[in-house]
Each structure stands twice: as structure tokens, then as C-alpha cells.
Design a protein around this motif. Structure first.
Motif, short mmCIF file in Angstrom:
data_model
loop_
_atom_site.label_atom_id
_atom_site.label_comp_id
_atom_site.label_asym_id
_atom_site.label_seq_id
_atom_site.Cartn_x
_atom_site.Cartn_y
_atom_site.Cartn_z
N VAL A 75 59.34 33.65 65.45
CA VAL A 75 59.83 34.91 66.03
C VAL A 75 60.29 34.69 67.47
N ALA A 76 59.51 33.92 68.24
CA ALA A 76 59.88 33.66 69.64
C ALA A 76 61.21 32.93 69.73
N LEU A 77 61.41 31.95 68.87
CA LEU A 77 62.68 31.20 68.87
C LEU A 77 63.84 32.09 68.47
N TYR A 78 63.57 33.03 67.56
CA TYR A 78 64.62 33.95 67.10
C TYR A 78 65.10 34.85 68.25
N PHE A 79 64.17 35.28 69.11
CA PHE A 79 64.54 36.18 70.21
C PHE A 79 64.99 35.42 71.47
N LEU A 80 64.87 34.10 71.44
CA LEU A 80 65.27 33.33 72.62
C LEU A 80 66.77 33.41 72.85
N THR B 9 63.78 43.60 76.54
CA THR B 9 63.23 43.77 75.19
C THR B 9 62.95 42.42 74.55
N ALA B 10 63.94 41.54 74.58
CA ALA B 10 63.77 40.21 73.98
C ALA B 10 62.70 39.41 74.72
N GLY B 11 62.67 39.53 76.05
CA GLY B 11 61.68 38.80 76.84
C GLY B 11 60.26 39.26 76.55
N SER B 12 60.09 40.59 76.40
CA SER B 12 58.75 41.10 76.12
C SER B 12 58.27 40.64 74.75
N VAL B 13 59.19 40.56 73.78
CA VAL B 13 58.82 40.06 72.45
C VAL B 13 58.37 38.60 72.55
N ILE B 14 59.08 37.81 73.32
CA ILE B 14 58.72 36.40 73.48
C ILE B 14 57.35 36.25 74.15
N VAL B 15 57.07 37.08 75.15
CA VAL B 15 55.76 37.03 75.82
C VAL B 15 54.66 37.44 74.85
N ILE B 16 54.94 38.45 74.02
CA ILE B 16 53.98 38.85 72.99
C ILE B 16 53.70 37.68 72.06
N CYS B 17 54.77 37.00 71.63
CA CYS B 17 54.61 35.85 70.74
C CYS B 17 53.82 34.73 71.41
N ILE B 18 54.10 34.47 72.68
CA ILE B 18 53.36 33.44 73.41
C ILE B 18 51.87 33.80 73.47
N SER B 19 51.58 35.07 73.64
CA SER B 19 50.18 35.51 73.68
C SER B 19 49.49 35.28 72.34
N PHE B 20 50.18 35.61 71.26
CA PHE B 20 49.62 35.33 69.94
C PHE B 20 49.38 33.84 69.74
N ILE B 21 50.35 33.02 70.15
CA ILE B 21 50.25 31.57 69.97
C ILE B 21 49.10 31.02 70.81
N ALA B 22 48.98 31.48 72.06
CA ALA B 22 47.91 31.01 72.94
C ALA B 22 46.53 31.37 72.39
N ARG B 23 46.45 32.49 71.68
CA ARG B 23 45.18 32.92 71.09
C ARG B 23 44.96 32.32 69.70
N ARG B 24 45.91 31.49 69.26
CA ARG B 24 45.85 30.83 67.95
C ARG B 24 45.80 31.84 66.80
N GLU B 25 46.61 32.88 66.95
CA GLU B 25 46.71 33.91 65.93
C GLU B 25 48.08 33.81 65.26
#
Length: 397
Positions: A381-386, A357-373
Motif C-alpha cells: 500500500v505504501a509503495l502504491y501511494f508513493l 493525503t498520500a503522505g498520511s497514508v504512507i505514514v500510516i503504513c510505516i506505523s503498521f510496518i514498524a509495529r509488525r502488523e
């Protein structure tokens, strides 16, 4: 840098008889895959290419093409025809004494075109409320209701700019990452710079409703940045509303429509009067090209109206390519994993599913960051779930 997207468009004539269709889709371009050839092509004074064709009963039109997403137009000069076209008055975008007086009041003290347009931008964002669907179309309705959608915001901006001699147009298009996600915005012309993009409705949403696009695939900007800057995640179907239809649109008499056995649906009103999409035009013009306009055979008034929006607009799907497309797919897949893992983590209380669950949230966050959204938000959020991710991994090992 190019951001190529693939566009798939289709229209199925599920109506009775022939359906006449006008479109601004690039039907005759060499790299387009299309089931039909246009019967007629017209280039208007605003350099819009309009294509015309007809579909027989139960016939389907399909088209696929690739295009770069919208970027600021580099045109530095307008011809006399172009200037007149983007200063004209219409039914939806009105230039009259009332609008001239309002525009002069708004821009009092402003000297340059840029200063005047910026003053109009701030006025429109501050004095109107976003609402979809609107009660009516056009700036008269917008002024009265003080609320409307992206189309009404753009019509108002165009009307005010044109009223003081600034060429302006409403760009009708779509967000470049989904199915049928239509949007309308503006460009005004400054002789020193050229066409300058403006999006009053997105500015309003980012000013008043910052969380509305929080989880979307749309990159958002600070609200003031929508004067002069956009996020390059949209495609254009047509440059301006109220494009003249050729061949001529054969309006049905409104009383004939009203008195028919099954009156058609009324998607909106114009100047307090119902507008029957598919049976009439606006002084010979399409209200807006998104990306087609249709005329149904009169015999359809003898059967119950088709309420499916695809019958009026067709269907389009826009798919991103390259890195943006990859991270969009990764985001969707990670959402699926997140929902599955969170269910199992509650049922089984397993550190594996908690870590997933935490890993999928981090990957979602990375996707948002990579898309500059909304990169800053999703970094937090990614750091919080790390921490819970690392904690549950340690339990597993």
C-alpha cells in the motif's frame, strides 16, 4: 525483550448500598498505585491471587500499574495441586463421559501430548463458528449452537484437553492497546516443554475472516501459528475461569431474583438457565475474572437495573510504551490528518492536500510496518501511494 504497558483501572459504585468486589488485579504489589487496600487475599491452587474489598455507595476504586505483556510461561513442572486444578471439571469447562469420548475420537492415532493438543486445536477451529455475543456460556451451549466467542472456544479447548489428562487453562485478559478490549485464550501443559499458548478463536478468524483485524492495532499471525505462538500484545488478568471466590459468595435465591420488582439484566445463560451477574456465582466460583467480579446489595432489586457495562466490569485502559506506543500515537494522528486532507483535496483540488493525503497514508503504513502488523500488505500500500505523493510534490515545486 520486554513490552511494558501501563494499565489504568477504575470502578465507581453507582449502586445502592455496599458492593462486594473480588479481583485478580495486583493490589498489593509495591509498584502499584491504588486507592484501596485489600481486606483479604487468597492464593488458589492454580496460583491465582484473588483480592477482596468492599465499596460504599458512590465510592470509587482506582488503580494504576505497569506490566510486561503476555509471554509463554517458562514453568517446567506442576505440583500435584496445580495439576489437579487444571484437570478439574466445572460448570463451564466440563469433563465427563461425552467429552472424553469426543476427545479420544479427535486424538485417535496421536501419541504425544503435543500431537493430541494439536489435533484438538484443528478440530475446534474447524468445527465451530465465531459469534459475539454467544447465546450461552460453557461448552454444553457451544456444542449445541456450534458457535460462540473467544471464551467458548477456550472453554472447549480446555474441556477436551482435560478429558484426556492434559492440564489446560483459559487465560482471561485483554488486548494490550485499548480500552476494555477483552480476550480469552488457552495454555496447555506439556511435560517436555511446559505451558504452551493456543488461541483457537483468533485462528478461526485468521482462517475464515482475514480482513477483520486489517486496520487494527493487533498484530496477527498465520492461523496455524496460533498453536504454540502468540503476538505478545495481550495482558493476563487471571489464569483460568471458574475461580473460587473467598470470602464466600452469598448467592441470592434465583426465584427471589426473578420475583423482584426489577429483575436484573441477564448477560448470558448457563446450561439453559439465566445467569444473574452480580447476584449469583457458579457453584461458588466467578464465571470469569475480567478483571473483577461483584456482588450488589439486594436493595438494588427494588430499582431499575443499571445497564452500563462499567457497572459490572469497571473500566480499564491499556497504553503501550516505547516504540510501539510511539507508532500507535503516530498512526492515530496520521488517520486524523488523512481524513482532514482528503476532504480538502475533494473541495479544493489542490496538489498540496492530495500530497498530504498520500503522505498520511504512507505514514500510516510505516506505523503498521514498524509495529509488525501485516507488514507485507502495508508495504504494498505504501509503495502504491508513493507515486501520487511524488507527483503532487513535483507540482508544488
Amino acid at each position: 525483550m520486554k513490552n511494558i504497558v501501563n494499565i489504568a483501572y477504575s470502578y465507581h459504585n453507582s449502586n445502592k448500598g455496599l458492593t462486594r468486589i473480588w479481583t485478580t488485579l495486583p493490589m498489593d504489589h509495591h509498584d502499584v498505585t491504588c486507592t484501596h487496600s485489600p481486606e483479604e487475599k487468597v492464593i488458589d491452587d492454580g496460583n491465582n491471587e484473588l483480592f477482596y474489598f468492599t465499596l460504599k455507595e458512590n465510592e470509587r476504586f482506582q488503580m494504576n500499574y505497569s506490566v510486561d505483556t503476555y509471554k509463554q510461561n517458562e514453568q517446567k513442572m506442576l505440583t500435584d495441586k496445580e495439576k489437579a486444578f487444571y484437570l478439574r471439571s466445572g460448570t463451564l469447562v466440563v469433563v465427563d463421559e461425552q467429552m472424553r469420548n469426543l476427545a479420544h475420537e479427535i486424538t485417535a492415532g496421536a501419541e504425544t501430548t503435543m500431537e493430541k493438543a494439536r489435533a484438538i486445536f484443528h478440530y475446534v477451529v474447524s468445527h465451530f463458528k465465531y459469534m459475539y455475543p454467544p447465546k450461552g456460556r460453557g461448552i454444553k451451549s457451544f456444542l449445541e449452537a456450534k458457535q460462540g466467542d473467544c471464551g467458548e472456544y477456550s472453554f472447549m479447548f480446555s474441556s477436551l484437553c482435560r478429558s484426556i489428562g492434559i492440564p489446560c487453562r483459559s487465560l482471561v485478559g485483554s488486548w494490550a492497546n485499548s480500552k476494555m478490549n477483552a480476550h480469552v485464550w488457552n495454555e496447555f501443559f506439556d511435560e517436555q516443554t511446559g505451558w504452551i499458548p493456543v488461541d483457537c478463536s483468533m485462528a478461526y478468524i485468521q482462517k475464515k475472516k482475514k480482513t477483520q483485524f486489517l486496520f487494527s492495532n493487533v498484530r496477527t499471525l498465520k492461523w496455524t501459528a496460533y498453536f504454540g505462538q502468540l503476538e505478545q500484545q495481550r495482558v493476563v488478568f487471571s489464569y483460568d475461569a471458574e475461580l473460587y471466590l473467598s470470602p464466600k459468595y452469598n448467592d441470592l435465591d434465583k426465584q427471589t431474583i426473578v420475583d423482584s420488582k426489577y429483575p436484573p439484566i441477564v448477560p448470558f445463560q448457563i446450561d439453559g438457565q439465566p445467569f444473574y451477574w452480580g447476584y449469583e456465582a457458579v457453584e461458588g466460583c466467578v464465571p470469569y475474572m475480567q478483571p473483577i467480579y461483584v456482588q450488589f446489595d439486594q436493595e438494588n432489586l427494588s430499582i431499575k437495573p443499571n445497564k452500563n457495562p462499567h457497572n459490572y466490569l469497571g473500566q480499564w485502559k491499556i497504553t503501550e510504551t516505547g516504540a510501539l506506543g510511539f507508532f500507535s500515537k503516530l498512526k492515530s494522528f496520521s488517520y486524523f490528518i488523512f481524513f482532514i486532507s482528503i476532504i480538502f483535496s475533494f473541495l479544493l483540488s489542490s496538489p498540496f492536500f492530495s500530497a498530504l493525503t498520500a503522505g498520511s497514508v504512507i505514514v500510516i503504513c510505516i506505523s503498521f510496518i514498524a509495529r509488525r502488523e501485516r507488514a507485507l500488505f502495508y508495504t504494498v500500500v505504501a509503495l502504491y501511494f508513493l507515486l501520487p505523493l511524488l507527483s503532487n510534490i513535483s507540482k508544488l515545486v
